[in-house]
Write an enzyme that holds these catalytic residues in place. Structure first.
Site, mmCIF file in Angstrom:
data_model
loop_
_atom_site.group_PDB
_atom_site.id
_atom_site.type_symbol
_atom_site.label_atom_id
_atom_site.label_comp_id
_atom_site.label_asym_id
_atom_site.label_seq_id
_atom_site.Cartn_x
_atom_site.Cartn_y
_atom_site.Cartn_z
ATOM 1 N N LYS A 1 0.823 -1.213 0.000
ATOM 2 C CA LYS A 1 0.000 0.000 0.000
ATOM 3 C C LYS A 1 0.860 1.267 0.000
ATOM 4 C CE LYS A 1 -4.262 -1.985 1.679
ATOM 5 N NZ LYS A 1 -3.854 -3.425 1.794
HETATM 6 C C1 LIG Z 1 -4.435 -4.508 1.183
HETATM 7 C C2 LIG Z 1 -3.647 -5.744 1.028
HETATM 8 C C3 LIG Z 1 -4.002 -6.741 0.080
HETATM 9 C C4 LIG Z 1 -5.224 -6.634 -0.798
HETATM 10 O O1 LIG Z 1 -5.172 -5.580 -1.715
HETATM 11 P P1 LIG Z 1 -6.476 -5.107 -2.493
HETATM 12 O O2 LIG Z 1 -6.070 -3.891 -3.250
HETATM 13 O O3 LIG Z 1 -7.489 -4.819 -1.448
HETATM 14 O O4 LIG Z 1 -6.875 -6.203 -3.388
HETATM 15 C C5 LIG Z 1 -3.181 -7.847 -0.028
HETATM 16 N N1 LIG Z 1 -2.094 -8.020 0.767
HETATM 17 C C6 LIG Z 1 -1.736 -7.091 1.688
HETATM 18 C C7 LIG Z 1 -0.540 -7.339 2.533
HETATM 19 C C8 LIG Z 1 -2.491 -5.925 1.852
HETATM 20 O O5 LIG Z 1 -2.122 -5.006 2.767
#
Ligand SMILES: *Cc1c(COP(=O)(O)O)cnc(C)c1O
Length: 463
Positions: free
Chosen positions: A110
């Site tokens: 993120k």
């Molecule tokens: C948020 C997250 C996901 C999922 O991502 P999306 O964009 O919601 O599909 C997968 N793995 C981790 C470690 C995350 O923080």
């Protein structure tokens, strides 16, 4: 490039307005009015660009209301916080490629989007002489990435609610050891759902929202999706150079359909992606949709991959918009049906069309642990539980006719308990995190009571 809403009531707005709007004013999601494409020759020309330059090249195709030199500075600053020189390195392990997206400040993918979004917010707010108070609830990853995205920024205060004692120890430390003046951690005596309900109710009070210039950083912001498109290009072009392959496939661990939707956009732009493999844990509304056209909501279950414990995927409406032939009226009706009946209608033709782009698999906790253990034995490389779901689904569903790139969405040390359960060993934290448990902390503990939170906000918001 202008932007429009999936619901059709917002259109013709520039990028900067789309970023500040977040959720479209008509309740839909914002998308560019067209998707720019790159020819094979153009792809060759960008194949050797370092990550920040590649990001600038891709982003410029969607952003025409920020002067190029300023956008360049924003992009370079956003990726200078990553501790790997390649930003998102691709490494060969066993018979797959791992795209490491966790070299940002909070060790999860993120950061790739939120480092940029924080800088964009600061830049756009300064230009319009405005300010914003960000408020959000987190079960772990999003909150810390958002805090690191805006810490110390001018014109922004951020308030992140987390359920007291219910996020992983490292996640809690990451958030609460940020002591910048503009960061406010609120530990709610309750569950994540309590915290989320408080935030939703606060946003539902439109007078209050306007009075305090409240903003959100959730995964429906178009700038987040756009930032994520870049690493699909980066990884695909790298692996093509290494292997000479004409095409690649990606396996993507998914919760809100944000990350994999960025892959869908990259594919529409002409990147030679053979297939996008959608990987979910037991909360599998999305993989049920891809395998049998069943998009019906179920209860959320807690799993070893908590960042994917999601049932209603907030970005899915964007894909549906294209699947429905960009028909806003149909989207609006379908989303209404989903709210009342908990399911979405798709025709068998639309299912076939979906399956030409995606395949999908559900990986439960037991298989997640098995995958972490086996991969570690085979390759000496430690997967985090989210990444393991992608690797397991990828191995199950790959066509075998081209290289497979698995997105690694978190550093294993972020989910150390699950990794230890699988391998018997605690993963080591990167050096930057050593001693984090001895740092000063900043947090306020509160009952799960909206009035208590509002009173706190009243005292600390930027005005
Ligand atoms: C948020 C997250 C996901 C999922 O991502 P999306 O964009 O919601 O599909 C997968 N793995 C981790 C470690 C995350 O923080």
């Amino acid at each position: 490039m202008k932007y429009r809403s999936t619901r059709g009531q917002v259109r013709g707005i520039p990028f900067s307005e789309a970023v500040m709007m977040g959720l479209a004013d008509d309740g839909g999601l914002l998308l560019p009015e067209s998707i720019p494409t790159l020819s094979a020759d153009e792809l060759k020309q960008i194949a050797d660009l370092p990550y920040p330059q590649l990001a600038l090249n891709i982003l410029s195709r969607y952003i025409d209301d920020i002067p190029h030199a300023e956008l360049k500075e924003l992009v370079e600053r956003s990726y200078s916080t990553f501790e790997h020189p390649d930003v998102t390195p691709v490494i060969a392990k066993g018979d797959v490629y791992i795209l490491e997206l966790f070299h940002g400040p909070t060790l999860a993918f993120k950061d790739v989007a939120l480092q940029l979004l924080g800088n964009l917010f600061e830049y756009l707010l300064a230009k319009s002489n405005a300010h914003m108070n960000i408020i959000g609830a987190t079960s772990g990853d999003t909150g810390s990435a958002a805090i690191y995205g805006v810490r110390g920024k001018q014109g922004i205060n951020i308030f992140i609610l987390h359920p007291k004692g219910k996020v992983s120890p490292i996640q809690e430390l990451q958030m609460t050891t940020v002591t910048d003046d503009n960061v406010f951690n609120i530990a709610i005596e309750g569950t994540f759902d309590d915290a989320q309900a408080i935030v939703k109710e606060i946003f539902g009070d439109l007078d209050y929202k306007q009075k305090h210039a409240l903003g959100a950083v959730n995964s429906i912001n178009w700038a987040r999706v756009l930032a994520q498109v870049v690493y699909y290009f980066y990884a695909c072009l790298q692996v093509q150079k290494l292997t000479g392959a004409k095409e690649v496939e990606f396996s993507v661990p998914t919760g809100n359909f944000g990350d994999i939707f960025a892959g869908f956009i990259a594919m529409q732009m002409g990147l030679p992606i053979k297939k996008l493999i959608l990987a979910t844990n037991g909360n599998n509304i999305l993989s049920r949709f891809v395998t049998k056209g069943d998009y019906s909501a179920a209860e959320v279950h807690h799993s070893l991959s908590p960042s994917m414990d999601i049932q209603v995927a907030s970005n899915f409406e964007r894909y549906l918009f294209y699947l429905y032939g960009e028909d806003s009226a149909r989207i609006t009706a379908a989303m209404k049906t989903f709210q009342t009946d908990g399911m979405l209608p798709v025709s068998s033709e639309e299912l076939t069309q979906t399956q030409q782009i995606f395949s999908a698999a559900t990986i439960d906790d037991e298989e997640t642990l098995k995958t972490i253990g086996a991969f570690s034995k085979e390759t000496g490389y430690t997967l985090d539980p989210h990444t393991a779901i992608g690797v397991a689904a990828g191995k199950q569903m790959r066509t075998g006719s081209c290289p497979l790139i698995c997105l690694a969405t978190a550093h294993p040390a972020k989910f150390g308990a699950a990794v230890k359960q699988a391998t018997g060993d605690n993963p080591t934290l990167p050096p930057a995190f050593e001693g984090i448990d001895r740092l000063e902390r900043k947090l306020e503990t509160m009952p799960a009571d909206i009035e208590a939170v509002k009173q706190y906000l009243d005292r600390h918001v930027l005005t």
